[in-house]
Design an enzyme around this catalytic site. Structure first.
Site, PDB file in Angstrom:
ATOM      1  N   LYS A  62       0.860  -1.203   0.000  1.00 45.74           N
ATOM      2  CA  LYS A  62       0.000   0.000   0.000  1.00 45.74           C
ATOM      3  C   LYS A  62       0.887   1.241   0.000  1.00 45.74           C
ATOM      4  O   LYS A  62       1.479   1.600   0.998  1.00 45.74           O
ATOM      5  CB  LYS A  62      -0.919   0.018   1.227  1.00 45.74           C
ATOM      6  N   GLU A 112       9.894  15.460  15.716  1.00 47.39           N
ATOM      7  CA  GLU A 112      10.316  15.350  14.319  1.00 47.39           C
ATOM      8  C   GLU A 112       9.563  16.384  13.489  1.00 47.39           C
ATOM      9  O   GLU A 112       8.339  16.376  13.450  1.00 47.39           O
ATOM     10  CB  GLU A 112      10.026  13.944  13.794  1.00 47.39           C
ATOM     11  N   GLU A 171       9.665   1.024  10.673  1.00 44.55           N
ATOM     12  CA  GLU A 171      10.753   1.985  10.475  1.00 44.55           C
ATOM     13  C   GLU A 171      10.107   3.350  10.623  1.00 44.55           C
ATOM     14  O   GLU A 171       9.345   3.777   9.758  1.00 44.55           O
ATOM     15  CB  GLU A 171      11.372   1.762   9.098  1.00 44.55           C
ATOM     16  N   CYS A 202      13.677  10.403   7.446  1.00 42.79           N
ATOM     17  CA  CYS A 202      13.527   9.958   8.830  1.00 42.79           C
ATOM     18  C   CYS A 202      14.843  10.107   9.594  1.00 42.79           C
ATOM     19  O   CYS A 202      14.847  10.235  10.804  1.00 42.79           O
ATOM     20  CB  CYS A 202      13.046   8.519   8.862  1.00 42.79           C
TER      21      CYS A 202
HETATM   22  P1  NAI Z   1       1.843   8.479   8.077  1.00 44.01           P
HETATM   23  O1  NAI Z   1       2.588   7.667   9.063  1.00 44.01           O
HETATM   24  O2  NAI Z   1       0.429   8.841   8.362  1.00 44.01           O
HETATM   25  O3  NAI Z   1       1.844   7.759   6.629  1.00 44.01           O
HETATM   26  C1  NAI Z   1       2.716   6.753   6.203  1.00 44.01           C
HETATM   27  C2  NAI Z   1       1.931   5.625   5.562  1.00 44.01           C
HETATM   28  O4  NAI Z   1       1.054   5.051   6.537  1.00 44.01           O
HETATM   29  C3  NAI Z   1       1.032   6.034   4.391  1.00 44.01           C
HETATM   30  O5  NAI Z   1       1.031   5.005   3.428  1.00 44.01           O
HETATM   31  C4  NAI Z   1      -0.340   6.125   5.035  1.00 44.01           C
HETATM   32  O6  NAI Z   1      -1.395   5.936   4.125  1.00 44.01           O
HETATM   33  C5  NAI Z   1      -0.285   4.995   6.036  1.00 44.01           C
HETATM   34  N1  NAI Z   1      -1.201   5.123   7.178  1.00 44.01           N
HETATM   35  C6  NAI Z   1      -1.635   6.263   7.776  1.00 44.01           C
HETATM   36  N2  NAI Z   1      -2.500   5.961   8.772  1.00 44.01           N
HETATM   37  C7  NAI Z   1      -2.624   4.624   8.807  1.00 44.01           C
HETATM   38  C8  NAI Z   1      -3.371   3.704   9.603  1.00 44.01           C
HETATM   39  N3  NAI Z   1      -4.194   4.132  10.576  1.00 44.01           N
HETATM   40  N4  NAI Z   1      -3.240   2.379   9.360  1.00 44.01           N
HETATM   41  C9  NAI Z   1      -2.434   1.929   8.386  1.00 44.01           C
HETATM   42  N5  NAI Z   1      -1.707   2.744   7.589  1.00 44.01           N
HETATM   43  C10 NAI Z   1      -1.789   4.068   7.793  1.00 44.01           C
HETATM   44  O7  NAI Z   1       2.679   9.794   7.817  1.00 44.01           O
HETATM   45  P2  NAI Z   1       2.186  11.242   7.330  1.00 44.01           P
HETATM   46  O8  NAI Z   1       0.921  11.618   8.013  1.00 44.01           O
HETATM   47  O9  NAI Z   1       2.172  11.274   5.879  1.00 44.01           O
HETATM   48  O10 NAI Z   1       3.356  12.133   7.900  1.00 44.01           O
HETATM   49  C11 NAI Z   1       3.341  12.535   9.267  1.00 44.01           C
HETATM   50  C12 NAI Z   1       4.700  12.508   9.874  1.00 44.01           C
HETATM   51  O11 NAI Z   1       5.195  11.170   9.847  1.00 44.01           O
HETATM   52  C13 NAI Z   1       5.771  13.290   9.142  1.00 44.01           C
HETATM   53  O12 NAI Z   1       5.742  14.643   9.495  1.00 44.01           O
HETATM   54  C14 NAI Z   1       6.994  12.603   9.627  1.00 44.01           C
HETATM   55  O13 NAI Z   1       7.345  13.103  10.890  1.00 44.01           O
HETATM   56  C15 NAI Z   1       6.587  11.152   9.764  1.00 44.01           C
HETATM   57  N6  NAI Z   1       6.989  10.328   8.616  1.00 44.01           N
HETATM   58  C16 NAI Z   1       8.067   9.523   8.737  1.00 44.01           C
HETATM   59  C17 NAI Z   1       8.523   8.796   7.668  1.00 44.01           C
HETATM   60  C18 NAI Z   1       9.705   7.921   7.766  1.00 44.01           C
HETATM   61  O14 NAI Z   1      10.372   7.714   6.756  1.00 44.01           O
HETATM   62  N7  NAI Z   1       9.998   7.326   8.900  1.00 44.01           N
HETATM   63  C19 NAI Z   1       7.889   8.888   6.355  1.00 44.01           C
HETATM   64  C20 NAI Z   1       6.707   9.702   6.339  1.00 44.01           C
HETATM   65  C21 NAI Z   1       6.302  10.409   7.433  1.00 44.01           C
END
Ligand code: NAI
Ligand code: MG
Length: 504
Positions: free
Chosen positions: A202, A408, A277, A311
């Site tokens: 996904k 972050e 991660e 990250c």
């Molecule tokens: P997010 O964690 O919401 O999204 C990442 C993935 O998780 C996307 O594919 C999203 O559709 C999915 N997702 C979201 N809610 C979910 C749920 N309840 N169940 C299953 N999958 C779910 O990240 P977002 O909102 O785009 O960004 C927020 C913050 O997250 C950023 O500001 C950053 O701090 C962090 N982040 C960290 C990343 C990393 O590489 N470790 C990458 C992206 C965001």
């Protein structure tokens, strides 16, 4: 002030890519491209303008159910369970070749969808993904167990042959983010396929294009139906259904720590294996005996690479007091020169943030920093009138307990702090809920190694930063996650160990 890239001279889109985004993109389920069961689609947005670039199928629970069914069948008694490791390796290698052949198209996709400079995607995102697939193709034939001499004191005189085999963990759900859309798909798919798992991937709703196009190459390479299924859609719906699905054996996630915890709870239903991660707030430490010019360049790219949407971004900068001003001014000067603009303009050095949400989040942190007394010596505000641009920002006069030092930001914002003594430095550097990465800049190798040992982080870079390789494991301590991706360590995430004991 950062220079404006207006008027922009965007490159002309690859004709294949133009065709690809001209019709609604579908879901890949059981080897077929299908619309979402609900018939719904959603807008994919160009972050440099806010304009809609494509329509994407909005997968939800029903589509996840179909995809899991297909992956289950391909794993349990379908073609994937019968294929040899060598054939698996060949298919993964072939996928790498196809991806490499289409480097330009994928670089443009990443730039268009995520906003990153097309040159960066061409030099980093795509080749790293190709290399990851090739590295993992090699592992397909090298996933081995052990023979184990056992003693069994309560069966005196008996003899046994005992051995272990590493078997694929089964049907794997993979939820990935938007900062390196193609590369994150590769990090996830490569080891899962090498180990013999089947997958439901996904992608992030902000950047679905490259995963869907990769799905086309996966079919072209000849992977049997159901081995890789790609369901675009939103987190709470499609992602949530996948994390909670009782027929999924493992879920692998990259994204926010907040969602990592939600995934973990959803996975508890059938106790599926979980790897995470997550976020970071990585300390980057510069000693006065470092090569200062190199350290300034390194610290600049440690925070500004990918617009700070990494990250492992070096977002907390600790500089030994005597060189603090010199280093901070040096980074600020570099920041001023960074050219902002759309990723598809070849002159652009920093594109927009990925989405309006991310833009609002980062601007909120800039406000909070200001309110708490931090000073932006460069940047500190949004850039331009359209798109989601934020100026590269260096904050000083920050304190350890400020939000901009603890949380972050995931944008081009570094918080710089001077340090005097090593003891205080180590406790400050480790004073975070995260533990993903750290940087050290010094010419004193014993200092570098002893500090590396004391930092609670999954990766420590010395006199370099953001160095990634398919062979080098990556992952976090503390709330930065569970498990390691890449290297041979990742194979543990996608295999179960079976012990076989034979009385002879
Ligand atoms: P997010 O964690 O919401 O999204 C990442 C993935 O998780 C996307 O594919 C999203 O559709 C999915 N997702 C979201 N809610 C979910 C749920 N309840 N169940 C299953 N999958 C779910 O990240 P977002 O909102 O785009 O960004 C927020 C913050 O997250 C950023 O500001 C950053 O701090 C962090 N982040 C960290 C990343 C990393 O590489 N470790 C990458 C992206 C965001
Ligand atoms: Mg997008």
């Amino acid at each position: 002030m950062p220079k404006t890239a207006e008027p922009t001279a965007k490159i002309k889109l690859d004709s294949n890519l133009q065709k690809f985004i001209s019709k609604p993109l579908k879901l890949l389920i059981n080897g077929k491209w299908v619309a979402a069961a609900s018939g719904k689609t959603f807008d994919d947005i160009d972050p440099s303008t806010g304009d809609v670039i494509a329509q994407i199928a909005e997968g939800d629970r029903e589509d996840i159910n179909q995809a899991v069914k297909a992956a289950r069948a391909a794993f349990d008694n379908g073609p994937w369970s019968k294929i040899t490791p060598s054939e698996r390796g060949k298919l993964i290698w072939k996928l790498a070749d196809l991806l490499e052949k289409n480097t330009e198209e994928f670089a443009q996709i990443e730039s268009l969808d995520n906003g990153k400079p097309v040159g960066v995607a061409r030099a980093a995102d795509v080749p790293l993904a190709v290399d990851l697939f090739r590295y993992m193709a090699g592992w397909a034939t090298k996933i081995e167990g052990n023979t184990i001499p056992i003693s069994v004191p309560y069966t005196p005189g008996a003899k046994y042959l005992a051995y272990t085999v590493r078997e694929p963990v089964g049907v794997v759900g993979q939820v990935i983010p938007w900062n390196f859309p193609l590369l994150m798909a590769a990090w996830k798919l490569g080891p899962a396929l090498a180990a013999g798992c089947t997958v439901i991937l996904k992608p992030a709703e902000q950047t679905p294009l490259s995963a869907v196009r990769l799905g086309e190459l996966i079919m072209e390479a000849g992977f049997p139906p159901g081995v890789v299924n790609i369901v675009t859609g939103f987190g709470e719906t499609a992602g949530g259904a996948l994390a909670g699905h009782p027929d999924v054996d493992k879920i692998a996630f990259t994204g926010s720590t907040e969602v990592g915890k939600i995934i973990l709870k959803a996975a508890a239903g059938n106790l599926k294996k979980v790897s995470l991660e997550l976020g970071g707030k990585s300390p980057n430490i510069i000693y006065k005996d470092a090569d200062v010019e190199t350290a300034i360049q390194g610290a600049t790219s440690a925070i500004f690479f990918n617009h700070g949407q990494c990250c492992c971004a070096g977002s907390r900068l600790y500089v030994e007091e005597p060189i603090f001003d010199e280093v901070v001014q040096g980074i600020a000067k570099n920041a001023e020169k960074i050219k902002l603009g759309p990723g598809l303009d070849p002159k652009t050095e920093m594109g927009p943030l990925v989405s309006h949400d991310q833009f609002t989040r980062v601007c909120g942190y800039l406000e909070s920093g200001k309110k708490e007394g931090a000073k932006a010596i460069v940047g500190g505000e949004k850039f331009g009138t359209k798109g989601y641009f934020v100026k590269p920002t260096v904050l000083k006069d920050v304190k350890q307990d400020m939000k901009v030092v603890q949380e972050e930001i995931f944008g081009p914002v570094v918080a710089a702090m001077p340090f005097k003594k090593d003891d205080a430095l180590i406790s400050q550097a480790n004073d975070t809920t995260y533990g993903l990465a750290a940087g050290i800049w010094t010419k004193d190798i014993s200092k570098a190694h002893s500090l590396a040992a004391k930092l609670r982080a999954g990766t420590v870079w010395v006199n370099c930063y953001n160095i990634f390789d398919a062979a080098l494991p990556f992952g976090g301590y503390k709330e930065s996650g569970w498990g390691r991706e890449m290297g041979h360590d990742v194979l543990e995430l996608y295999t179960e160990v079976k012990a076989v004991c034979v009385r002879i």
